[in-house]
Design a protein around this motif. Structure first.
Motif, PDB file in Angstrom:
ATOM      1  N   LEU A  35       0.829  -1.203   0.000  1.00  0.00           N
ATOM      2  CA  LEU A  35       0.000   0.000   0.000  1.00  0.00           C
ATOM      3  C   LEU A  35       0.863   1.252   0.000  1.00  0.00           C
ATOM      4  O   LEU A  35       0.619   2.194  -0.762  1.00  0.00           O
ATOM      5  CB  LEU A  35      -0.922  -0.010   1.223  1.00  0.00           C
ATOM      6  CG  LEU A  35      -1.794   1.231   1.427  1.00  0.00           C
ATOM      7  CD1 LEU A  35      -2.742   1.428   0.256  1.00  0.00           C
ATOM      8  CD2 LEU A  35      -2.569   1.129   2.735  1.00  0.00           C
ATOM      9  N   GLU A  36       1.887   1.241   0.841  1.00  0.00           N
ATOM     10  CA  GLU A  36       2.775   2.408   0.910  1.00  0.00           C
ATOM     11  C   GLU A  36       3.491   2.632  -0.418  1.00  0.00           C
ATOM     12  O   GLU A  36       3.592   3.762  -0.910  1.00  0.00           O
ATOM     13  CB  GLU A  36       3.788   2.193   2.033  1.00  0.00           C
ATOM     14  CG  GLU A  36       4.643   3.411   2.321  1.00  0.00           C
ATOM     15  CD  GLU A  36       5.555   3.187   3.498  1.00  0.00           C
ATOM     16  OE1 GLU A  36       6.282   4.117   3.848  1.00  0.00           O
ATOM     17  OE2 GLU A  36       5.541   2.079   4.065  1.00  0.00           O
ATOM     18  N   SER A  76      -3.714   4.630  -8.352  1.00  0.00           N
ATOM     19  CA  SER A  76      -5.019   4.712  -7.686  1.00  0.00           C
ATOM     20  C   SER A  76      -5.778   3.390  -7.741  1.00  0.00           C
ATOM     21  O   SER A  76      -6.373   2.962  -6.747  1.00  0.00           O
ATOM     22  CB  SER A  76      -5.851   5.832  -8.318  1.00  0.00           C
ATOM     23  OG  SER A  76      -5.978   5.624  -9.722  1.00  0.00           O
ATOM     24  N   GLU A 124       1.643   6.376  -6.928  1.00  0.00           N
ATOM     25  CA  GLU A 124       0.383   7.001  -7.341  1.00  0.00           C
ATOM     26  C   GLU A 124      -0.409   6.097  -8.283  1.00  0.00           C
ATOM     27  O   GLU A 124      -0.816   6.493  -9.372  1.00  0.00           O
ATOM     28  CB  GLU A 124       0.638   8.368  -7.971  1.00  0.00           C
ATOM     29  CG  GLU A 124       1.319   9.351  -7.024  1.00  0.00           C
ATOM     30  CD  GLU A 124       1.453  10.749  -7.594  1.00  0.00           C
ATOM     31  OE1 GLU A 124       0.549  11.174  -8.323  1.00  0.00           O
ATOM     32  OE2 GLU A 124       2.478  11.401  -7.316  1.00  0.00           O
ATOM     33  N   SER A 182       2.476   1.696  -3.345  1.00  0.00           N
ATOM     34  CA  SER A 182       1.492   2.110  -4.346  1.00  0.00           C
ATOM     35  C   SER A 182       1.159   3.589  -4.213  1.00  0.00           C
ATOM     36  O   SER A 182       0.898   4.269  -5.220  1.00  0.00           O
ATOM     37  CB  SER A 182       0.218   1.269  -4.215  1.00  0.00           C
ATOM     38  OG  SER A 182       0.494  -0.102  -4.415  1.00  0.00           O
ATOM     39  N   LEU A 183       1.146   4.089  -2.991  1.00  0.00           N
ATOM     40  CA  LEU A 183       0.915   5.519  -2.792  1.00  0.00           C
ATOM     41  C   LEU A 183       2.066   6.338  -3.374  1.00  0.00           C
ATOM     42  O   LEU A 183       1.843   7.368  -4.010  1.00  0.00           O
ATOM     43  CB  LEU A 183       0.767   5.820  -1.298  1.00  0.00           C
ATOM     44  CG  LEU A 183      -0.600   5.488  -0.689  1.00  0.00           C
ATOM     45  CD1 LEU A 183      -0.521   5.530   0.831  1.00  0.00           C
ATOM     46  CD2 LEU A 183      -1.655   6.478  -1.184  1.00  0.00           C
ATOM     47  N   ALA A 198       1.697   5.712   5.114  1.00  0.00           N
ATOM     48  CA  ALA A 198       0.833   5.842   3.942  1.00  0.00           C
ATOM     49  C   ALA A 198      -0.094   7.047   4.083  1.00  0.00           C
ATOM     50  O   ALA A 198      -0.342   7.776   3.115  1.00  0.00           O
ATOM     51  CB  ALA A 198       0.017   4.567   3.745  1.00  0.00           C
ATOM     52  N   THR A 205      -3.172  12.490  -2.140  1.00  0.00           N
ATOM     53  CA  THR A 205      -3.985  11.286  -2.301  1.00  0.00           C
ATOM     54  C   THR A 205      -4.966  11.198  -1.150  1.00  0.00           C
ATOM     55  O   THR A 205      -4.586  11.399   0.002  1.00  0.00           O
ATOM     56  CB  THR A 205      -3.086  10.037  -2.309  1.00  0.00           C
ATOM     57  OG1 THR A 205      -2.111  10.174  -3.338  1.00  0.00           O
ATOM     58  CG2 THR A 205      -3.907   8.780  -2.542  1.00  0.00           C
ATOM     59  N   GLY A 209       0.354   9.997   1.634  1.00  0.00           N
ATOM     60  CA  GLY A 209      -0.816  10.278   0.812  1.00  0.00           C
ATOM     61  C   GLY A 209      -1.158  11.748   0.839  1.00  0.00           C
ATOM     62  O   GLY A 209      -1.525  12.334  -0.181  1.00  0.00           O
ATOM     63  N   ILE A 213      -4.223   0.994  -5.323  1.00  0.00           N
ATOM     64  CA  ILE A 213      -4.457   1.390  -3.930  1.00  0.00           C
ATOM     65  C   ILE A 213      -5.808   0.875  -3.454  1.00  0.00           C
ATOM     66  O   ILE A 213      -5.929   0.320  -2.356  1.00  0.00           O
ATOM     67  CB  ILE A 213      -4.361   2.916  -3.786  1.00  0.00           C
ATOM     68  CG1 ILE A 213      -2.919   3.377  -3.998  1.00  0.00           C
ATOM     69  CG2 ILE A 213      -4.873   3.377  -2.424  1.00  0.00           C
ATOM     70  CD1 ILE A 213      -2.767   4.881  -4.105  1.00  0.00           C
ATOM     71  N   THR A 224      -6.773  10.024   1.984  1.00  0.00           N
ATOM     72  CA  THR A 224      -6.251   9.090   2.996  1.00  0.00           C
ATOM     73  C   THR A 224      -7.301   8.662   4.013  1.00  0.00           C
ATOM     74  O   THR A 224      -6.972   7.893   4.919  1.00  0.00           O
ATOM     75  CB  THR A 224      -5.076   9.742   3.742  1.00  0.00           C
ATOM     76  OG1 THR A 224      -5.536  10.974   4.337  1.00  0.00           O
ATOM     77  CG2 THR A 224      -3.920  10.027   2.807  1.00  0.00           C
TER      78      THR A 224
END
Length: 753
Positions: free
Chosen positions: A485-486, A494, A492, A488-489, A527, A536, A531, A497, A538
């Motif tokens: 997850l981290e 989406s 970026e 992927s953030l 994250a 992003t 984010g 995520i 969060t």
């Protein structure tokens, strides 16, 4: 040379990368005027041969052949401008002559039943030039016979620096024939390869070619000159297994032609060989001038006089060593003495920049490649991030659109296991900032990684998304998912995520393993922060983090009891990471709950001493422990009733971290002093290493400050004793002394008194 009917076959045995061999090949081809050229190489890549003449094809380059269903199974065939095979290709293409590769096709060599895959493992991508060398060291054997200790040096002086090619191939053929007589039977793979090369020669004869030139490794030359019956070769090649393969041209680097790269191709100093090829006239003088220019670029003195003296000394060394020409060894020794003043440090730079070289080749856009490779090339151009074989730092400011796009690309490539860029620092340690520092270096084997990653998508974004989704579906650990997850953030992604969050939510609600939750929570906190930096949303992540936090608080006391030393250290590290994560989220109520949970650990005797000490330390950092309470807890933990090893563990947990936080805690130092002073001699000697380990993580300045604190503690105790003694003084006798002291010191002491 061999003849069959009216056809003549001329076998040119070469070293796979050598300017002398390349020059001899060109001269031999000019003299022979063949009507077909056969080269030891993969027939799977015959369709790519015309691209070698493209104006945008700049060596060093390599043919990459890989198994379509197993892209990690791949081989490289590197070519430099001074490679004999490359010059043979250029000769044929310039004259529109037929040119073919005749080695055993990789469609057979990569088949699962072939060597290297029988045990169910896929061989690593390799440089086929290394695979084409025989066992042992034939050059070394010849060199020793000629009185040389180094086969590389012998070949360099005899062949690579040779300007007159007449008779070279005949001599090489004779030498290799003699060496092969004592080698015994070939391996099955080598036997099949030579059988296929002989078959290629026969096919050229059947096709009506009269003058056939064959360029191959010197070791194979005797086997191709002495033709065997076709039925024997056919028997060796009958029924070979097959697998589907694909081929393409890729950029290569000079350092990947060197032995030190791990993809050794039989040449120690490719930069030097390129110099010999490109500068055949006065190579010694021009090389010395290049050394001087490099040293000047680095701020070191290197005058024209130094260049002249270096050349003269190199020539003198060659004469003393009985050499006909100056070699790299003589130039290196002369430069060390004249330009470097005996200091070998600058020679490391000379070796990396000049002797090995840092050039990266290029291939034309017409080269067949997977869609992912084309998308990456397009992104590199639009983001002005050209690949380079040199290691370079790239500073990025995420507030700028261009830098943010660059960061996004580099993070996506890391998710695809294409580590073109490596963060200089862990991004989690720069949370809340808008800056990133990357070290970029393009390695040729990344081309194989691109082919592998193309299984997940045709663009960098879609492939990275596909890879994350696949890994999330296979993940069984919460920590794996939160790390995904981290990442992927940072990238970026989406769509990825959302998918990872669903898996995190599902797994976290089922997990009651507090240690696993402790590992997962910091990644969620990072994250949330990252984010926000990258704009992003969060809220969903924060909701999951809050759920994990509550379960951690409830289960933490039970997860910290009955631990052995190894588990206690692991739990201590998890508590520290959790503490930093709670601070990162900046939640007032959350901080209060965390401080209360730590307090339960501090006062629970069943908790390992290391964990209790660490929990107390974290409460001190939160400002929840006063001096008096700290002293009380220290005296209890370091009392004579507590086993010394448990007391030492508690101390290690407490003091590890910033020294400043504990430096002025008088009660703590007094308790520590009392504990050490009360230890028996044997116990003190036994546990001194544990105490030293507790303080080992501090810097020299911090330890010095602690030493001063200990000295002050001793001084204070002495002062206390003196103060006690002053109470017994006679005031009348003291009063008589004061006037004398007043005169000596120049102050009015009696008035002050």
């Amino acid at each position: 040379m061999s003849r069959e009917g009216d056809a003549s076959v001329h076998v040119l045995g070469v070293r796979h990368h050598g300017p002398g061999s390349a020059r001899s090949v060109r001269a031999a081809l000019e003299k022979l005027q063949p009507d077909v050229v056969l080269i030891e190489g993969p027939p799977d890549a015959d369709a790519l041969i015309p691209l070698a003449a493209h104006a945008e094809m700049k060596p060093p380059v390599a043919l990459l052949v890989y198994a379509i269903d197993r892209p990690a199974q791949a081989v490289f065939y590197p070519f430099a401008v001074f490679s004999p095979e490359w010059q043979a290709l250029q000769y044929a293409l310039e004259r529109t002559l037929p040119v073919r590769f005749i080695d055993l096709p990789q469609t057979h060599q990569m088949a699962p039943e072939d060597e290297g895959t029988q045990e169910g493992r896929e061989p690593e991508p390799k440089d086929e030039a290394e695979a084409r060398t025989p066992r042992g060291d034939p050059l070394g054997a010849l060199a020793r016979t000629a009185g040389y200790e180094d086969g590389e040096l012998w070949w360099d002086h005899l062949i690579e620096q040779r300007q007159e090619p007449e008779g070279v191939f005949e001599a090489v053929l004779e030498a290799m024939s003699a060496l092969r007589e004592g080698e015994g039977e070939l391996s099955p793979r080598e036997a099949r390869r030579e059988a296929h090369m002989r078959r290629g020669i026969r096919q050229a004869k059947k096709d009506g070619f009269q003058r056939i030139a064959v360029v191959c490794g010197a070791w194979h030359a005797p086997a191709l000159v002495q033709q065997r019956p076709a039925r024997e070769d056919d028997a060796l090649l009958k029924g070979l297994p097959k697998t589907k393969v694909a081929a393409t041209w890729i950029p290569w680097t000079y350092d990947r032609l060197g032995w030190r790269s791990g993809y050794g191709a039989g040449v120690e100093s490719p930069g030097w060989y390129a110099h010999l090829w490109l500068t055949p006239q006065r190579p010694v003088t021009s090389w010395a001038a290049r050394i001087a220019h490099l040293l000047r670029e680095e701020g070191l003195d290197a005058s024209s006089a130094n260049v002249i003296e270096t050349v003269r000394l190199a020539e003198a060394l060659a004469a003393l060593r009985g050499l006909s020409t100056v070699g790299l060894g003589e130039l290196r020794d002369a430069a060390l003495s004249v330009m470097c003043g005996g200091d070998a440090t600058p020679l490391v730079l000379v070796h990396e920049r000049l002797e090995v070289g840092t050039g990266l080749g290029s291939v034309p856009s017409e080269v067949p490649s997977v869609p992912l490779a084309r998308d990456l090339t397009s992104l590199q151009k639009s983001l002005r991030l050209p690949p380079s074989s040199e290691s370079k730092l790239q500073e990025l400011d995420l507030r700028k659109d261009l830098d943010r796009d660059r960061s996004r690309l580099l993070h996506r490539l890391r998710l695809l296991d294409i580590p073109w860029g490596t963060p200089e620092a862990d991004p989690r340690n720069t949370t809340g900032t808008f800056r990133e520092t990357w070290r970029l270096k393009w390695e040729p084997e990344l081309s194989v990684r691109i082919v592998e990653a193309s299984l997940f998508g045709n663009t960098v974004e879609s492939a990275a998304t596909g890879r994350v989704v696949a890994r999330a579906s296979d993940a069984t650990e919460l920590g794996t998912l939160t790390a995904l997850l981290e990442a992927s953030l940072l990238a970026e992604l989406s769509a990825a995520i959302d998918t990872v969050l669903r898996h995190v939510q599902a797994l976290s609600t089922r997990s009651a393993d507090v240690p696993k939750l402790l590992e997962a929570f910091p990644a969620l906190a990072h994250a949330v922060r990252y984010g926000s930096v990258r704009e992003t949303p969060t809220a969903p992540i924060l909701a999951i983090a809050d759920g994990l936090f509550e379960r951690i608080i409830i289960g933490l006391p039970g997860a910290c009891v009955s631990l052995d030393d190894e588990a206690a250290h692991q739990r201590r590290d998890q508590l520290r990471a959790m503490h930093a994560a709670v601070a990162l989220l900046e939640g007032g109520e959350r901080t209060e709950e965390w401080a209360e949970a730590l307090g339960q650990l501090v006062h629970r005797d069943s908790v390992h001493g290391l964990v209790r000490g660490a929990a107390l330390r974290l409460r001190v950092e939160l400002g929840r422990v006063g001096d008096e309470e700290l002293g009380t807890l220290a005296r209890r933990a370091l009392s004579a009733a507590v086993p010394p090893n448990e007391a030492a563990a508690w101390l290690e947990g407490l003091v590890s971290g910033s020294a400043l936080l504990l430096l002025h805690r008088q009660e703590l130092w007094a308790a520590l002093d009392g504990w050490l002073s009360g230890l028996a001699r044997e116990a003190f000697v036994e546990h001194l290493p544990l105490v030293r380990r507790a303080f080992a993580g501090f810097s020299t300045a911090e330890r010095r400050a602690m030493g001063e604190r200990v000295k002050q503690l001793a001084t204070a105790q002495a002062a206390g004793s003196t103060a006690g003694a002053t109470e017994d003084l006679d005031p009348e006798r003291v009063a008589k002394v004061l006037p004398v002291l007043s005169t000596l010191l120049g102050v009015r002491i009696h008035e002050a008194v």
